[in-house]
Design a protein around this motif. Structure first.
Motif: not given
Lengths: 468, 98, 371
Positions: A2-11, A104-114
């Motif tokens: 899917s379309e990338p999110v702007d920001l994926a935050i891990i944690g 299960g496994v999810e893949v999230i595309a992101a423009k930036r990752v924190l």
């Protein structure tokens, strides 16, 4: 995909929660992935449940913990897309975030990752630390927060750092039998730290809180023994006794549980797997990612905030999270540089003021060298593969093993499921000591994804995900 | 190894630890349930058969590996309990059914 | 300045094998090795002593591989005597699984060709249909259409092999100098000096066994060792109780119990990073072959660079300009370790590469270029 999110935050600890709320406010499409079932990270673990269901326990856990609720509420109200119980095991060069969870496994595309994965407790390689009944102070605090469980029987709290005293206080309040706090900071640390005290007093609250904890421990009759050394735990199918040296005498006492702590270090594996440049911090004895004032790392599109970007504590983590979100908003042109700077100004001021306490704490709680590089040859270094200190020393001195990666292949240290989290720092300290060089010359394990276990089947299905 | 603080509001679930049914609050992790009902090491290592128990309780150390609902080598500290869950000690290396 | 009998440049499995081979022949050896972050094929190795897939179209290479595989058990025993380390060698064969009719046809052609070319050496193999494969390999998946078994193949722990070679060489009085990247060699006929890592060594013999690093060093010795990297990506699972003694070419269970799954073949320059696509394909093939592997957890993934000559076969040369300087390069350092220790090292001691190995001189590439 899917379309990338702007920001994926891990944690979803303080840095992640604050960053998410700020990012959403600035119009960024934001997703937060976290391993736990509710927001808060380790420091505010289960803050929503405790407040809602067992608020009387807040008296035990204290006001600093209770304050986490506001952050969690702000995050919930922000409308950030929250994915709990997700273990992120890979972030690739295109900033696709791979996570396993209930779906299960999810893949999230992101423009930036924190990367906001916080800290972990430094490994505490003393003889017997692998016995059942020996746990970290943080582990027991998590049990208290998440499950209202307190250790049974005679408990020894051993090591150094602010958390050591805090957990002793909380356990004493909860009615545990804390036999003593055995502090292993070298006594010389106290004199050295005094020169940093005036500066530390400019950081609001910290020193006063420390004094209050010490006073309460005294009032509750919990013995605090300073300058403890040569800690050794023995037992059979669980820990039974603790031996240590204090005031020039060896002592041996029965224990039911021993709680260890030697401070916290950045939780580095995910960042290292992203090939972020790290620098050895000779004072804190850990590798810290190189970040700019906003948290941008050397890897394009990847930021780090909170304790995983350098130990600063919960409040500093929150502010670093906000700053990272502000710069992401600027990078993605939600706001201009001027607005970013205006919004950042008070946050930076708070952050900088609170960081003033760190040199004092780092000096006071600098671990003894033998806490970092165990002198006893039989001390377990790699808990997963059961590699002991003597083997590491021997291969370094007798076989000129060039570094930790060669060491890993020679004796399998760091090859188990924890991927070196519990042995990496010890291995490099031992090698540095044997070779008489700084740890920065030794380096660290090369960490590659998956940084958490994923099944062969899950990885196999990714071909289909990629194609779809 | 651990005892529960008074908590009147706790919702309970039944889990089976090594054939023994026990009631634990529904927001426990598997590791918490095991530590509150300790009967012995939660695993033995695949290298030497040494006894181990949960250590870090935050998913870092992998010393709390157990067999949960028939799946070996699960991180007990990261998995919430569920009604009827079967929890077993992880003895050494896992097997795999063909 | 250390005066010794032989300098070996490179401390991986190839350099380590030559060094051990020279040391056991009584030479005083100094090994110069790079640092911990060197591109190091030996640390990424799959650990096969592979015969079944080696040498179709090049009977010399097949013969050489077979010879090494035959020497491996003796070599492993001698190595253990010297080092005290069991490298876990076993020669239980290879059961290759074909996952499509195309793969089956290619496999049969490959095996037939090796047999036809092997002449008096012979080459025994069994073609297995689906049911026979299922008997031989419990748990085989529905996508496996057929298989092939050869008894010549084996496997070992490549990591213990490397450690053991180092240990054994040191035990025989050799020196191993790490964090010593060599970029200049002073060469004269039968006289070589290397200065690296703060140490200087001089010797009448020098062997280049530095993997991909050979290409840059070779011209200083009047040698030509053209090599290119080929990336392979691998996975290893958590430990599992013993299941499988033989290997399957791309699947093997290690002595510790983990299943190693390999491997991709990519042209990725010197990048030792991993990629999702390649690893996913590796996982997919493993699951298609043995579906039960799907349930196992991966504990590590990594990539290594194979050392490939223009025709993929080894290079063994002595410098015509500077006699005493040798080059040894190949991508099958584990398979050929026994031959390198027991055979090639002997030739280096004697000072000449015999006629039966002349086919592996890099002069073969110049002939092709001229033609």
């Amino acid at each position: 995909m899917s379309e990338p999110v702007d920001l994926a935050i891990i944690g979803a600890g303080p840095a992640g929660l604050a960053a998410a709320a700020t990012a959403v406010e600035l119009g960024l499409k934001t997703v937060v992935l976290d391993e736990q079932t509710e927001p808060g990270g380790q420091i505010y673990r289960a803050i929503e449940s405790v407040t809602a269901k067992r608020s009387d326990h807040l008296d035990i856990l204290g006001s600093d913990y209770a304050a986490g609720l506001e952050l969690a509420q702000g995050f919930r109200a922000s409308g950030a897309h929250y994915l709990p119980q997700r273990t992120v095991w890979q972030i690739d060069e295109e900033r696709n975030v791979f996570a396993s969870g209930p779906n299960g496994v999810e893949v999230i595309a992101a423009k930036r990752v924190l990367v906001a994965v916080g800290a972990m407790e430094r490994p505490v390689p003393v003889p017997g630390w692998e016995l059942p009944g020996v746990m970290t102070c943080g582990a027991v605090q998590n049990m208290l927060k998440g499950s209202s469980l307190v250790p049974e029987g005679r408990v020894m709290v051993v090591g150094l750092g602010p958390l050591l005293l805090l957990i002793a206080q909380q356990l004493a309040r909860a009615g545990a039998d804390v036999a003593a706090v055995l502090e292993t900071a070298p006594l010389g640390n106290y004199a050295a730290a005094m020169t940093r005290l005036p500066q530390a007093l400019m950081a609001p609250g910290y020193i006063a809180k420390g004094r209050a904890i010490l006073a309460e421990l005294r009032d509750r009759g919990v013995a605090l023994r300073r300058g403890v050394a040569d800690v050794r735990l023995t037992g059979d199918d669980r820990v039974r006794e603790i031996e240590y040296r204090w005031r020039g005498r060896s002592r041996r006492e029965p224990v039911d549980m021993a709680l260890l702590h030697q401070g916290v270090v950045p939780n580095a594996n995910l960042g290292m797997s992203l090939r972020i440049d790290h620098t050895w911090d000779a004072m804190q004895r850990c590798f810290t990612p190189n970040v700019d004032d906003w948290g941008n790392t050397s890897t394009e599109g990847i930021l780090a905030a909170g304790d995983c970007s350098g130990i600063g504590g919960a409040l500093v983590a929150e502010w670093r999270g906000r700053l990272a979100a502000l710069d992401v908003a600027r990078q993605l042109e939600s706001i201009g540089a001027e607005e970013r700077d205006n919004r950042a100004q008070p946050v930076r001021r708070d952050r900088d003021r609170h960081m003033l306490v760190r040199p004092f704490l780092d000096t006071l709680y600098k671990p003894r060298h033998d806490s970092l590089a165990p002198p006893d040859a039989d001390t377990m270094v790699c808990r997963c593969e059961e590699v002991r200190a003597g083997e590491i020393r021997q291969l370094t001195t007798e076989q000129n093993c060039p570094g930790p990666n060669q060491m890993k292949t020679f004796v399998r240290c760091g090859m188990g499921p924890c991927q070196g989290r519990l042995c990496g720092l010890t291995v490099v300290e031992l090698m540095a000591e044997c070779r008489g060089v700084d740890v920065s010359e030794i380096g660290y394990y090369r960490i590659r994804p998956p940084v958490k276990p994923v099944t062969v089947g899950e990885l196999a299905t990714l071909e289909e995900i990629d194609a779809g | 190894m651990f005892k529960q603080l008074p908590d009147d509001n706790a919702e309970l679930v039944t889990v089976i630890i090594e054939e023994q049914s026990v009631k634990v609050p529904s927001d426990y992790s598997v590791a918490a349930a095991v530590l509150a009902n300790w009967t012995g090491p939660s695993r033995t290592t695949p290298v030497s058969g040494a006894p181990r128990g949960p250590y870090c309780m935050m998913g870092a150390c992998f010393d709390c590996l157990m067999e949960i609902d028939g799946v070996p080598n699960q991180q007990a500290c990261m998995i919430p309990v569920a009604e009827g869950m079967s929890i077993r000690r992880q003895d050494g290396a896992r097997g795999v059914e063909i | 300045m250390v005066a010794c009998d032989a300098i070996v440049v490179g401390g991986g499995i190839v350099g380590g094998s030559i060094a051990f081979g020279l040391a056991r022949a009584g030479l005083k050896v100094v090994v110069f090795d790079e640092g911990d972050d060197a591109v190091r094929a030996s640390r990424a190795n799959f650990g096969l002593v592979a015969v079944q897939m080696k040498g179709a179209g090049n009977p010399d290479y097949h013969r050489w591989t077979r010879q090494s595989a035959d020497l491996w058990a003796d070599f492993a025993a001698e190595l253990e005597e010297h080092s005290g380390i069991d490298v876990g060698f076993g020669r239980q064969g290879c059961a290759w699984a074909c996952l499509s009719e195309d793969e089956r046809i290619l496999k049969v052609q490959q095996l037939e060709q090796i047999r036809a070319e092997a002449g008096t050496l012979g080459f025994d193999y069994q073609l297995l249909d689906k049911a026979e494969m299922a008997d031989l390999v419990p748990g085989i998946g529905p996508k496996v259409v057929s298989g092939a078994y050869t008894a010549y193949d084996g496997h070992c722990s490549p990591l213990y092999l490397l450690r053991s070679l180092h240990r054994a060489t040191l035990g025989l009085g050799g020196r191993y100098i790490s964090n010593a990247s060599v970029d200049r060699i002073e060469a004269a006929p039968n006289s070589f000096t290397v200065n690296a890592g703060g140490e200087t060594a001089t010797a009448p013999k020098l062997v280049l066994g530095a993997g991909l690093g050979n290409t840059a060093l070779a011209p200083q010795l009047g040698l030509d060792v053209p090599l290119r990297p080929q990336r392979g990506q691998l996975l290893v699972t958590e430990r599992v109780r013993p299941k499988m003694a033989f290997h399957m070419g791309r699947i093997r269970q290690t002595a510790e119990g983990g299943f190693m799954l390999g491997t991709s073949n990519e042209d990725a320059g010197f990048d030792v990073g991993t990629s999702t696509g390649a690893l996913s394909a590796v996982a997919q093939r493993a699951v298609d072959t043995l579906p039960y592997l799907a349930r196992l957890r991966i504990v590590r993934a990594w990539a290594g660079l194979r050392i490939m000559s223009p025709d993929d076969y080894p290079i063994y040369d002595q410098s015509p300009r500077y006699p005493g300087a040798f080059a040894v390069a190949c991508h099958s350092g584990v398979t050929l370790a026994a031959a390198h220790v027991l055979n090639v090292a002997r030739h280096i001691v004697a000072g000449r590469i015999p006629a039966d190995l002349a086919c592996f001189s890099s002069r073969r590439f110049n002939v092709q270029a001229a033609a």
